[in-house]
Design a protein around this motif. Structure first.
Motif: not given
Length: 196
Positions: A94, A96-97, A142, A167, A171
């Protein structure tokens, strides 16, 4: 072509509530309050101009429109998950930004993110600075690390040393987000390098 789509958080709340036929159980799954799920579903219904649930005492039931929409939303989620999995480079599960507020100390952050990379080598990280709540709401990042507390419906704000991690709701139990939070708080102890 530009697609006019409802917010992803509202769709996630709808899908979870429809699966459980309960705002309370959906809230438990998404780690939010039942009121937050209800609000997200109500916003979705207002945006669509269609009632998705029939609300009864301690119970919600899908309307016929809700049942039809649920099938298509689930199909869309499956397509998104499949497309995302196909794009990942070998060894990376994945991306993650992370958006960082303009005034936040990036040097200290980079040290913590180095710890994150060691504990989660399968997760690629992208940093964007400056970025704030607007970029998060638009889906450009994100999560956001901000200096000041910012609350917005459908989003969770958690305290960090010298700032806040913001966020999307739901999540909170994501392993990447849990590890990121622990690294940012300095709760992750790294194994010493072996000297063999």
């Amino acid at each position: 072509m530009t697609y006019l789509l409802p917010p992803l958080n509202a769709l996630r709340a709808f899908e979870a509530a429809a699966r459980h036929l309960s705002f309370k159980q959906a809230a438990h799954e998404l780690h939010v309050t039942a009121g937050a799920v209800s609000q997200q579903v109500r916003l979705l219904e207002e945006r669509l101009g269609v009632q998705l649930f029939e609300r009864r005492t301690r119970q919600v039931i899908l309307t016929s429109a809700g049942e039809t929409y649920l099938a298509r939303v689930r199909q869309a989620f499956r397509c998104l998950a499949d497309a995302t999995a196909e794009l990942r480079p070998d060894g990376v599960t994945s991306l993650l930004h992370i958006g960082v507020h303009a005034g936040f100390d990036v040097d200290g952050l980079r040290t913590r993110l180095a710890q994150f990379r060691q504990t989660q080598p399968q997760v690629a990280i992208r940093l964007s600075q400056p970025a704030g709540l607007d970029e998060l709401l638009e889906g450009k990042v994100d999560v956001v690390i901000a200096e000041r507390l910012r609350r917005y419906p459908g989003y969770r704000c958690e305290p960090l040393e010298g700032g806040f991690l913001i966020g999307p709701l739901g999540t909170a139990d994501c392993p990447e987000i849990e590890t990121l939070r622990s690294c940012l708080l300095g709760h992750v102890e790294l194994e010493p390098a072996s000297t063999s």
